[in-house]
Motif scaffolding. Structure first.
Motif: not given
Length: 415
Positions: A66-80, A326-335
């Motif tokens: 869940x932390x990884x999902x929220x971390x990935x969402x930080x890049x989307x924060x402006x476009x929330x 997962x790879x396309x949206x959150x990269x190797x970290x998400x995968x």
């Protein structure tokens, strides 16, 4: 009080499986009841010492995911936007299941109710699928979900019902053995009536696993008869036109052929190939952290504008493949984290199977637990199961319920 709490806890656990696909949002009844009961932890003073290193590992797998999902969402924060909000809302359910895990570890078990739940769930789901196909005349059974999720969850219930059948065979409880076998057929039948081909990808691997793990319990003679019976059932499912399997397989072969020779790309399979193609492209452009939820549509639109993929895929929010998505949206970290979410629980349950090789009272629950990530991995090759809350809840809660059932069975063996 504790006895009442224990009864209610395992009752809602069984209800989650029993109602998950047969009534609209049925999975919420069991899961919601468990969440409400977990509030009693404020008064119970739970024994945290009961959590051993494997419990904590499972606990932290969910938390870190869940932390990884929220971390990935930080890049989307402006476009929330609404897509990002819905994603965070879904994945937060992995955290909500954790107090349920603690609650279950602190109450005595009626874990057998899990078997009743999966059997009833498979049979009731199949009944709904029959009603939708034969009475309503729908082309694909779907319940209150989309056809793919309905079919995949039905298939999972079928697999779990087959494990329940082995449990009741061992217990020599033949009435429930017949019902559980029927549940197995119904669960797989519900998937067939949904026309969800992705679930069929997981079936051969899972059935082989079940036959292998139960080979000593069944004996060579019964195992041989069971294999012949399964081959007969599969032949009937494939060859009888009314099941729709033959047509769906033929359609898939035709779609692949047309996509390969470039004569018709905008078919069901062709669009899925284009979604995979777009996901691979996005991963290549940003392989470490991916593009995030909010940029997927824009990137697919750009690819469609230059003719690399069909414009029809732009409206889809995911890649119809768990790992590419997962790879396309959150990269190797998400995968990495999606693989951890599947493989760590699978490894924990497989360890329990090996550690309790001769103790079937424990082993049945460990096998059922292993089936959950195993099935989801199979489903994930053609769909993203976590796009809807039912996919998240059925995974997270099933893992926790069967894990605690294993722990309870181990405690009973020691007492």
């Amino acid at each position: 009080m504790n006895n009442t709490l224990s009864t209610l806890t395992w009752l809602f656990s069984g209800l989650m499986f029993a109602l998950c696909i047969s009534i609209p949002d049925g999975y919420r009844i069991g899961a919601g009841g468990l969440l409400l009961l977990s509030l009693s932890l404020f008064f119970l003073k739970p024994k945290w010492s009961m959590l051993n290193k494997d419990d904590r590992l499972l606990f932290w797998v969910f938390v870190v995911f869940v932390i990884s999902i929220y971390g990935a969402a930080l890049s989307d924060w402006i476009r929330f936007d609404s897509v990002v909000k819905k994603t965070l809302d879904r994945f937060s359910l992995f955290i909500f299941v954790l107090p349920v895990m603690v609650l279950l570890l602190n109450v005595s078990g009626r874990k057998e109710w899990l078997w009743y739940g999966v059997v009833i769930g498979a049979m009731s789901g199949f009944s709904l699928a029959l009603y939708e196909r034969l009475v309503l005349g729908l082309g694909r059974a779907r319940g209150s979900e989309n056809a793919i999720l309905f079919g995949n969850i039905s298939m999972l219930l079928g697999f779990l019902s087959l494990t329940a059948a082995a449990y009741f065979f061992y217990q020599k409880r033949f009435f429930w053995l017949v019902l559980a076998l029927s549940g197995g057929v119904c669960g797989i039948g519900g998937s067939v009536l949904s026309g969800s081909r992705g679930g069929w990808v997981a079936a051969p691997l899972v059935i082989f696993f079940l036959l292998w793990v139960f080979r000593n319990l069944l004996g060579k003679k019964l195992l041989s008869k069971l294999i012949l019976f399964l081959l007969l059932i599969i032949s009937i499912i494939v060859l009888v036109p009314q099941t729709g399997v033959q047509a769906r397989i033929g359609q898939a072969v035709s779609n692949i052929t047309h996509y390969a020779d470039n004569t018709a790309k905008e078919t069901s399979v062709g669009l899925r190939f284009d979604m995979w193609k777009a996901a691979v492209y996005m991963f290549q452009q940003n392989p470490i952290i991916g593009f995030g939820e909010s940029q997927v549509k824009k990137n697919k639109q750009n690819l469609a504008d230059i003719g690399s993929v069909s414009h029809k895929i732009v409206r889809f929010h995911h890649a119809h493949n768990e790992f590419l998505d997962a790879a396309s949206k959150r990269g190797l970290i998400g995968l990495f984290f999606i693989l951890v979410l599947y493989l760590v629980p699978l490894k924990l349950f497989m360890n329990k199977i090996r550690q309790n090789e001769c103790d079937w009272k424990i082993k049945f629950y460990a096998v059922a637990g292993a089936l959950v990530p195993m099935s989801y991995i199979g489903f994930g090759f053609t769909n993203v199961m976590f796009t809807q809350k039912i996919g998240v809840i059925m995974y997270a809660f099933s893992i926790v319920l069967f894990w605690v059932a294993v722990k309870n069975a181990e405690n009973e063996a020691l007492s």
